[in-house]
Structures are given as C-alpha cells and as structure tokens.
Design a protein around this motif. Structure first.
Motif, mmCIF file in Angstrom:
data_model
loop_
_atom_site.group_PDB
_atom_site.id
_atom_site.type_symbol
_atom_site.label_atom_id
_atom_site.label_comp_id
_atom_site.label_asym_id
_atom_site.label_seq_id
_atom_site.Cartn_x
_atom_site.Cartn_y
_atom_site.Cartn_z
ATOM 1 N N LEU A 62 1.002 -1.225 0.100
ATOM 2 C CA LEU A 62 -0.060 0.079 0.015
ATOM 3 C C LEU A 62 1.010 1.312 0.087
ATOM 4 C CD1 LEU A 62 -3.060 -0.912 2.236
ATOM 5 C CD2 LEU A 62 -2.790 -0.761 -0.186
ATOM 6 N N GLU A 63 1.947 1.169 0.694
ATOM 7 C CA GLU A 63 2.735 2.419 0.826
ATOM 8 C C GLU A 63 3.554 2.550 -0.648
ATOM 9 O OE1 GLU A 63 3.759 2.072 5.599
ATOM 10 O OE2 GLU A 63 5.083 1.117 4.094
ATOM 11 N N LYS A 70 1.044 9.093 -6.307
ATOM 12 C CA LYS A 70 0.930 10.407 -5.976
ATOM 13 C C LYS A 70 2.256 10.920 -6.965
ATOM 14 C CE LYS A 70 0.697 10.319 -1.345
ATOM 15 N NZ LYS A 70 1.609 10.928 -0.048
ATOM 16 N N ARG A 93 -8.650 -1.041 0.274
ATOM 17 C CA ARG A 93 -7.981 0.397 0.360
ATOM 18 C C ARG A 93 -7.167 0.482 -0.865
ATOM 19 N NH1 ARG A 93 -7.076 1.407 6.540
ATOM 20 N NH2 ARG A 93 -8.998 0.543 7.209
ATOM 21 N N LEU A 97 -6.971 3.602 -3.406
ATOM 22 C CA LEU A 97 -5.780 4.510 -3.559
ATOM 23 C C LEU A 97 -5.264 4.424 -5.027
ATOM 24 C CD1 LEU A 97 -3.246 3.377 -0.618
ATOM 25 C CD2 LEU A 97 -4.016 5.418 -1.102
ATOM 26 N N ARG B 80 -2.905 -9.059 16.387
ATOM 27 C CA ARG B 80 -2.340 -7.707 16.244
ATOM 28 C C ARG B 80 -3.227 -6.578 16.216
ATOM 29 N NH1 ARG B 80 -0.787 -6.597 10.101
ATOM 30 N NH2 ARG B 80 -2.920 -6.666 9.072
ATOM 31 N N GLU B 154 -6.262 12.126 3.694
ATOM 32 C CA GLU B 154 -5.296 11.519 2.586
ATOM 33 C C GLU B 154 -4.247 10.536 3.062
ATOM 34 O OE1 GLU B 154 -3.531 15.179 0.855
ATOM 35 O OE2 GLU B 154 -1.823 13.612 0.288
ATOM 36 N N GLY B 157 -6.306 7.473 4.996
ATOM 37 C CA GLY B 157 -6.876 6.546 4.119
ATOM 38 C C GLY B 157 -5.912 5.703 3.499
ATOM 39 N N VAL B 158 -4.596 5.845 3.724
ATOM 40 C CA VAL B 158 -3.323 5.012 3.355
ATOM 41 C C VAL B 158 -3.052 3.889 4.533
ATOM 42 C CG1 VAL B 158 -1.220 5.117 2.238
ATOM 43 C CG2 VAL B 158 -2.623 7.000 2.130
ATOM 44 N N LEU B 159 -3.467 4.308 5.534
ATOM 45 C CA LEU B 159 -3.321 3.112 6.617
ATOM 46 C C LEU B 159 -3.857 1.967 6.515
ATOM 47 C CD1 LEU B 159 -3.698 5.581 9.993
ATOM 48 C CD2 LEU B 159 -1.715 5.144 8.332
ATOM 49 N N THR B 160 -3.130 0.818 6.745
ATOM 50 C CA THR B 160 -3.976 -0.356 6.703
ATOM 51 C C THR B 160 -4.537 -0.573 8.158
ATOM 52 O OG1 THR B 160 -2.070 -1.459 7.895
ATOM 53 C CG2 THR B 160 -1.921 -1.449 5.372
ATOM 54 N N GLU B 161 -5.353 -1.522 7.916
ATOM 55 C CA GLU B 161 -6.122 -1.714 9.111
ATOM 56 C C GLU B 161 -5.453 -2.056 10.460
ATOM 57 O OE1 GLU B 161 -8.716 -5.331 8.700
ATOM 58 O OE2 GLU B 161 -10.062 -4.862 10.480
ATOM 59 N N GLU B 163 -2.028 -0.561 10.868
ATOM 60 C CA GLU B 163 -1.538 0.699 11.302
ATOM 61 C C GLU B 163 -2.606 1.620 11.957
ATOM 62 O OE1 GLU B 163 1.518 0.826 7.559
ATOM 63 O OE2 GLU B 163 -0.389 1.754 7.285
ATOM 64 N N GLU B 164 -3.877 1.326 11.522
ATOM 65 C CA GLU B 164 -5.016 2.022 12.100
ATOM 66 C C GLU B 164 -5.042 1.964 13.487
ATOM 67 O OE1 GLU B 164 -8.573 2.492 9.450
ATOM 68 O OE2 GLU B 164 -9.333 2.253 11.181
ATOM 69 N N LYS B 209 5.097 4.429 7.276
ATOM 70 C CA LYS B 209 6.086 5.453 6.410
ATOM 71 C C LYS B 209 5.254 5.590 5.232
ATOM 72 C CE LYS B 209 9.756 2.133 8.137
ATOM 73 N NZ LYS B 209 9.235 1.000 7.877
ATOM 74 N N PRO B 211 5.719 7.295 1.803
ATOM 75 C CA PRO B 211 6.283 7.869 0.770
ATOM 76 C C PRO B 211 5.468 9.182 0.323
ATOM 77 C CG PRO B 211 5.944 5.609 0.030
ATOM 78 C CD PRO B 211 5.258 6.092 1.023
ATOM 79 N N SER B 212 6.341 10.189 0.195
ATOM 80 C CA SER B 212 5.708 11.453 -0.363
ATOM 81 C C SER B 212 6.302 12.061 -1.678
ATOM 82 C CB SER B 212 5.782 12.685 0.769
ATOM 83 O OG SER B 212 5.467 14.010 0.115
ATOM 84 N N SER B 213 5.471 12.133 -2.619
ATOM 85 C CA SER B 213 6.039 12.487 -3.907
ATOM 86 C C SER B 213 5.977 14.075 -4.021
ATOM 87 C CB SER B 213 5.346 12.065 -5.048
ATOM 88 O OG SER B 213 3.929 12.323 -4.897
ATOM 89 N N LEU B 221 13.616 11.036 -2.345
ATOM 90 C CA LEU B 221 12.551 10.441 -2.039
ATOM 91 C C LEU B 221 12.212 11.181 -0.570
ATOM 92 C CD1 LEU B 221 12.334 6.575 -2.423
ATOM 93 C CD2 LEU B 221 10.656 8.528 -3.338
ATOM 94 N N PHE B 223 9.855 11.392 2.862
ATOM 95 C CA PHE B 223 8.948 10.369 3.576
ATOM 96 C C PHE B 223 8.310 11.319 4.717
ATOM 97 C CE2 PHE B 223 11.179 7.034 1.528
ATOM 98 C CZ PHE B 223 10.313 5.960 1.533
#
Lengths: 124, 690
Positions: A62-63, A70, A93, A97, B80, B154, B157-161, B163-164, B209, B211-213, B221, B223
């Motif tokens: 997903l990351e 993006k 998800r 995305l 988990r 935004e 929305g990217v978090l997995t269950e 990570e949430e 983590k 990644p931010s573009s 890169l 982050f």
C-alpha cells in the motif's frame, strides 16, 4: 517493448509470476524483492505495469502504491495488486488508493495473464 | 496453463525459512509473554509470516498448509488488531501448527523422513482449535479516527487496518504522535529508513511510513513517518540525532491546531546533489534484486570433488618436480616449478576453504527446532522445563546439521523423559520445580562440540548395571569390575532400556544405540557424564564437515587403506606378546584399559604376504567403544575426498567408499562403524573390561 515489474518478497512467487508471463510477446519482466527496491527502480525503469504484493516487510504494498499514485512521473504506470483471499479490507484500500486491478492468490495463471493483457492493452 | 502442483526447490527453501521465522518468533513471544507483554512488532511479524506462507503454499499446491496458514493468519490478525489475546493456550496451538507446517513442507520437498504425515483430520482439528482461539476474542470499539486525531484523510486513507489499530492503541495509551519528515537520496533511502526505524524503536514505534512525492527533486524521495512515543519533541529530535529530519507533533482532535505541515514535507535542505550518484548506480540497482543466492548443496559437492581432483593434480605435479630434481638436479626450471607448485597449493587451500565456508550454516535453526520439540515433550510428559540454548551461532556443514536433528532430538527426549524429575519430585529434592535442559554448541578447531545437559536425577549406576545384567548385556560376575565410563557405555548398547513402561517419546524400541550409530555415521564421538541427583551431560563431538576429511593412510598385506582420522584416537606399535586372549577374544592393554584387537588382514580376508615383525595398532573409537585395528605400516596423514563406490564394490562390508591418492592409485576408505557392527565390539569391550 513494454516493461513489467514484479514486486514480491517471495522469490518463489516472483519466479512463478515471471515464468507465467514468460510467453508474453514484447514484455520485459523486472523483479524487485521489496518495496525499497521497487521505489529505487521505479523512477528510472519506465515501468508500464507494476505487479505488486501487498504484504511485504519494510515498505508495504500500500505504501508503494500510494507513492506511485502520487508521483506525476509515474502517471502512466498501471498497478496490478496481488492480494490473498481473506484480506478484502486491504484490497478495498488498494482500490481506493488507485490500484488498477487485482488478482487473488491462489490464482490460475490464466487469470494473471488476462489481467496483464487487459492492463497493457495487448490483444483481446 | 494450470497452477503448479509441484513444489519447486525455491518454494520449499522459502517455505522452510518462513516456518523457521515463525518458530523463532513464537519462542520469543513465549519469553516476552512471560515477562509481560508481547510487543506488537512480534505479533505483526508472526502475522506476516503466516500470510506469506498461506500465499505461496496456495500457489504451489500445498492446500493443507495453505488452509492451516489461512486460519493461523486470521488468529494472528485478530491478535495484532487487539481483538484476540495471545495467551499460553493460543501459543500451544500456534506451536502445533508450525510443527505440522514443518513436516508437510519437508515432505513436499522430498525430505519427509520418518516423521508421520499429518492427516486432513489432524489439520481440521487444528483449524477448529484456531477458530476457538479467534472466537474467544472481543471486537474492539471503533470511533472514527478523524474524530480522535487531526490528520488529513489522505493520510488516514492510506493506513492499513493494522496501522490504524496501532494508531488507536498509541492514542489509547496516551502516547504522543509525531510526523517525521525527511528526504533521502533515492540510492540510499532504505538505509536512511532503517536508521530511523532503529532510533525510533528505542523510544516508541513507527506506525507508518508514507512515501511523499511532493518534492520534485529528481533522485530523492521524501517520507512522512508517523511514530508513537512517550518522549517529548525534544527527546525525539535528540534520539534521531539528524537535523535533516523535521519532527512535527500531530495534535489530537478537540484541542490544538492541525499541523499543516504534516502532509507537506519540507525536505529542501536534504535534497542535496544525490541525483548524479543515483544515476550512477542505476544499472547496478536494476540488476541486483537480492544479495543472496540459494544453491543446491550437491553443486557444492561437485565443486568439492573438483577441488579433490585438483589436489591430485597438485600432487602429481609435485612428484614430477621431485623426479626432475632427482634426474637433472635443482635447475632453474625445477626451482620455478617448485615455486609455482607452492603457489598452486596455497590457492587451492583457499579455494577449498572458500567452498567449505559456503557449506557452513549456524546451528540456530536446528536449535530452535529442538527447543520447540523439547517444549512440546515437556508439556506432554508433565514436566516443567526451561530449555536454554547457547552457541547457536556456531557453524557446521549443512549436511551434518541436517543429520544431527534426529540424534539430538533423541538426546533431548532422554533428558526430559529420563533425566528431569516430575515437579513434585524436584520440590521434595529441594530443586527448582522447573527443570533445565541446556543445549550448547562450541567450535573446537576442526570440530564442533554439541552438548545436551540437564539438571535432573542423573544416571543411576546400580540400576543401569542391574538392567544390563538382566538383559544379558554383561556377565553378572563382571559387573562389579566395570568403571563408570564403561557403565555409561552400556547405555549405548542395542536393546538397552531401564524403563519398563512405554511413553510416546522413549518407548519406541530405539534407544541410545541408534543415536550412537547416527553420530558415528557423521564421524562423531559421543560421551556421557552424570552425577547422581545433579544431572547428566551428553557430549557429541563432530567434524565440521564431511566433504573432505583427514585420513590416516595405512598398509595391510601390500594394500593401502584410509582410516578417517575422526575415528582414530591413537596409534601404537604392537608387540605380539602383549596380546592376551579373554573369552576367546584377543585384547590389548591401552593405558590401563582393555581394548579388543582385530587384524584388518582377517577383516578383509587378505592372504598374501605374511605379517611383519613389528605391526601397528590403530585405536579407533565409535561412540563409546574402542577397537584396535592391526595394520602393517602407517603411511601418513592426508586429506581425502570420499567418492562412493561403483556397483561392483557397493555392499562390501567395512568399506565406506573410495578415494584417490596422488599417484593415480585408488584406495579404499574403511568404514569403522561397520567394522564395529560386524564384530559387535561394543559388547565385548564391556565384557572384557578389566
């Protein structure tokens, strides 16, 4: 010649996917063993299609996907998600995305070939 | 095209690695669980392993594994996400699953051995147990995250269950949240991320983590890394120790203002001039997918054989050199040849050492398996045991490590079943009710010493003797004369067992004699030491490899043989007069101990030349017994590569294989274990003991 990148931490899965796609005409298959390698290669390898495992250590699928979606430079890169039965939440998800399609393991080779064909716009 | 139903070697190796990782994590989780709480990273790692195993085994047609892994994944997912508790009972079920995986995968890889294959019912039973573990859980409440913390959709929305859940858990524990913003050079961002991971793990945890573009710098890169911690902003900055990382607090909802910067990485300072460097290693990066390769060990065997043959070539060249010097004197050419031969010899030794190094694996994997098995046995036998492991980093030839599993398991089984007393018995003896079994490995030159010791009741000498007499393994009148060492030796005789009742683990009709044989097959020696009420220690000494072995070359009746040096304890000249006959067996005294003696001439039924005036005895040891082999001449020590025999010679008793000497001469390698078995010396040695 189109380029496809398989991102999966399982070498056996990468080999399997590469061998399934081996007969594909005019397709170069690049492999990446994790999200880090994928991100390193993506900006310069001009990848048309990413076949992306969601469950990877370090950087998750997903990351990687959120990075691809993006990045303006990667606007043309399509992403095919490989999910596993039972992880529907992750798949949802991924689609939200911007993943273009998904296959669910265990998949039939034909299902993968059909999805790749569709996303690359090759033949019928 | 159908799905592959054949497990490829790559799949098997990978699946086994996953099983090993599961095992490692379960053992760690058990320890952590006892000490307090199992960290979330551990459970997540277990989850990911189960998930990976399910994925690949499904693709490679191992439906039983895939089905069980699926259920295990659900349980671990629940854990988990904080819905299911990881308690002792759940651990037991998980351990049982991992054990079945191991057996099923070994069978798929063609290494099933004698292990009983789990049936479908067996797996279904485990699936049911896993489902019960899941059912015992409680669903966690779910407020909208956006109402708890000020993060943009935004990001959320990217978090997995998972990570949430980690985010919620950190909030629930009142921890502070920060976003670390940083930019790495593309070529080394994984290193940078790993450094941040390591720094954060000391003060809290990385939640995600991203990644931010956003930064347009090519070759970099950016982050956004969300962390949860009890530390203050200042402490976080100090822990990271890198001014290029911007630390931005994330506010909770209902107070403070949303940090705008959270999704707006700065990063300009770090952009640097990484572009060129990145472009430079582009080709390398495209090629390097992974830095390790898996190699079938048979390929290494082939290389080792080639090294052996090069060794022969080297010796032939040396012989030619000697011949030239003898005929023409020490000319310049002869000197050059000599020098180059020395070079060749050195490089060859390096090549051999290099191949050996590749064959070496740490014993950790084997030890982990042993801990798992020992743990299970202890539970089933009603013992409270702690298994302590040291020296697991010690390396040994992979083939030896594999063949060591069975005998080692047997020794641990013995320690738990025969050594460690029941908790009540231990309490009344003033001992810790929890018994300890220690598994250690240590390198000693070309050997590795593996020890299994326990703090149990020790070996009862009187009972051992009694049992041996009752089974006719030792004559009653001889019993009082036996030394401690000889009495312990009785334990390794076929058919010896001091227990009358049958337990699942120790009543299978195989005993220490099998252990002895298996260790001897590896050219190893086994030794026992025991003190009443204090415990027992079994020591196994093994060569680090079998690919190339040092041997003693001997002559008998004009023929040449090699005796593996691992079996040789000492050599001595024999005087015919020193040979006595006890109960129709010839024996000699070696440092006060009585050792049976046998002439290789009669073992191999060699006629030919008569025995020389002075002959030599090679004292060989197998497991606990010794034997003196009479030979005519000791030629010397040499490294040999054993080759299996052709069809013609296979099955000749007492011969393990063939090897070549430098002069194109093929010699036979003596199988000391077989000679022992042929002569059943173990028994005679005890009976003849003085």
């Amino acid at each position: 010649m189109q380029k496809l990148m398989v991102v999966d931490d399982s070498g056996a899965m990468r080999s399997l996917i590469a061998s399934i796609l081996g007969d594909f005409p005019d397709l170069e298959v690049v492999e990446a063993a994790n999200g880090f390698e994928a991100l390193k290669l993506l900006p310069r390898a001009a990848i048309d299609l990413l076949v992306l495992d969601l469950n990877m250590p370090g950087l998750s699928g997903l990351e990687v996907l959120s990075f691809v979606k993006k990045s303006p430079d990667l606007a043309k890169t399509r992403v095919l998600i490989v999910t596993t039965a039972g992880r529907e939440e992750d798949r949802r998800r991924a689609i939200s995305l911007g993943a273009d399609d998904y296959v669910t393991t265990p998949f039939e080779p034909d299902a993968l070939v059909a999805a790749v064909r569709r996303l690359l716009g090759v033949g019928g | 095209m159908a799905r592959p139903t054949v497990a490829t070697p790559e799949f098997v190796a990978e699946a086994q690695e996953i099983v090993d990782a599961l095992n490692r994590d379960l053992i760690a989780a058990e320890v952590e669980g006892r000490a307090g709480e199992v960290p979330p990273q551990r459970i997540n790692s277990l989850f990911r392993s189960a998930h990976s195993l399910k994925g690949i085994s499904g693709m490679f047609g191992l439906d039983l594994v895939s089905g069980l892994a699926h259920e295990m994944e659900s349980v671990l997912d629940g854990m988990r996400l904080g819905k299911v508790r990881l308690d002792a009972k759940a651990l037991d079920v998980l351990f049982a699953c991992v054990e079945r995986f191991g057996v099923l995968i070994a069978a798929a890889g063609g290494n099933g051995g004698e292990a009983a294959q789990p049936t479908e019912q067996d797996i279904a039973g485990l699936v049911t147990q896993l489902k019960q573990v899941t059912a015992g859980g409680t669903p966690s409440g779910a407020d909208e995250l956006s109402s708890l913390v000020q993060l943009k959709d935004e990001v959320l929305g990217v978090l997995t269950e998972y990570e949430e859940h980690r985010l919620r858990d950190n909030l629930a524990h009142g921890r502070k949240l920060y976003m670390l913003q940083t930019t790495f050079e593309l070529s080394s961002f994984d290193v940078g991320l790993a450094e941040i991971d390591a720094a954060v793990s000391k003060i809290g945890e990385v939640i995600t983590k991203l990644p931010s573009s956003k930064t347009g710098e090519p070759g970099t890169l950016a982050f956004d890394i969300m962390i949860g911690t009890d530390a203050s902003e200042k402490a976080v900055v100090a822990a990271l120790g890198d001014e290029k990382i911007t630390v931005v607090p994330i506010a909770r909802s209902g107070g403070g203002k949303a940090p705008e910067a959270a999704a707006e990485p700065v990063g300009a300072a770090a952009a640097g001039d990484g572009g060129e460097a990145a472009a430079h290693d582009e080709t390398a990066a495209l090629k390097s997918v992974s830095r390790t390769v898996r190699v079938d060990i048979r390929r290494l065997d082939r290389l080792m054989n080639l090294v052996g043959e090069l060794g022969l070539t080297k010796m032939a060249l040396e012989r030619i050199g000697v011949e030239i010097r003898r005929k023409q004197g020490f000319t310049e050419l002869a000197a050059d040849l000599h020098k180059e031969n020395r070079n060749f010899e050195r490089r060859l030794a390096e090549l051999q050492a290099g191949i050996m190094e590749v064959r070496m694996v740490p014993m950790a994997g084997l030890f982990e398996r042993m801990v798992r098995i020992g743990r299970k046995m202890g539970r089933e036998l009603g013992r409270e045991i702690r298994i302590e492991v040291t020296g697991e980093a010690t390396e040994l030839d992979k083939l030896i490590v594999e063949d060591l599993a069975d005998p080692l398991m047997h020794l641990i089984r013995n320690a738990i079943d025969h050594g460690i007393e029941s908790p009540d018995e231990r309490k009344s003896a003033g001992k810790d009710p929890e018994g300890t079994v220690r598994l250690t490995a240590a390198a000693r030159g070309n050997h590795v010493v593996v020890e299994v010791s326990d703090d149990g009741r020790g070996i009862d000498i009187a009972k051992t003797l009694e049992a041996a007499v009752a089974r006719g393994l030792v004559a009653a009148e001889r019993a009082p004369e036996l030394s401690r060492r000889e009495i312990f030796g009785l334990l390794f005789l076929p058919g010896f067992s001091t227990r009358t009742e049958v337990s699942e683990y120790s009543g299978r009709g195989v005993g220490l004699d099998v252990v002895k044989t298996k260790i001897a097959d590896l050219y190893g020696v086994i030794d026992v030491e025991s003190k009443p009420r204090e415990g027992t220690r079994v020591t196994v000494t093994l060569p680090i490899t079998l690919a190339i072995i040092p041997a003693l070359v001997v002559n008998v009746a004009g023929r040449t043989y090699a005796v593996p040096l691992n079996n040789v304890q000492e050599t001595l000249a024999v005087d015919r007069a020193a040979v006595r006959t006890i109960e129709r067996r010839e024996v000699i005294s070696v440092r006060g101990a009585t050792v049976p003696i046998t002439d290789l001439r009669s073992v191999f039924q060699l006629a030919g030349k008569g025995r020389p005036e002075v002959s030599f005895a090679v004292i060989v040891g197998v497991g606990h017994s010794r034997l003196a082999l009479v030979v005519d001449e000791l030629v010397g020590q040499q490294d040999i590569v054993i080759k299996s025999l052709g069809r013609r010679l296979r099955g000749v008793p007492g011969i393990a294989g063939a090897a070549e000497l430098g002069n194109q001469q093929t010699i036979l390698v003596i199988d000391v274990v077989q000679i022992f078995n042929e002569l059943s010396v173990g028994r005679d040695e005890i009976e003849g003991g003085a």
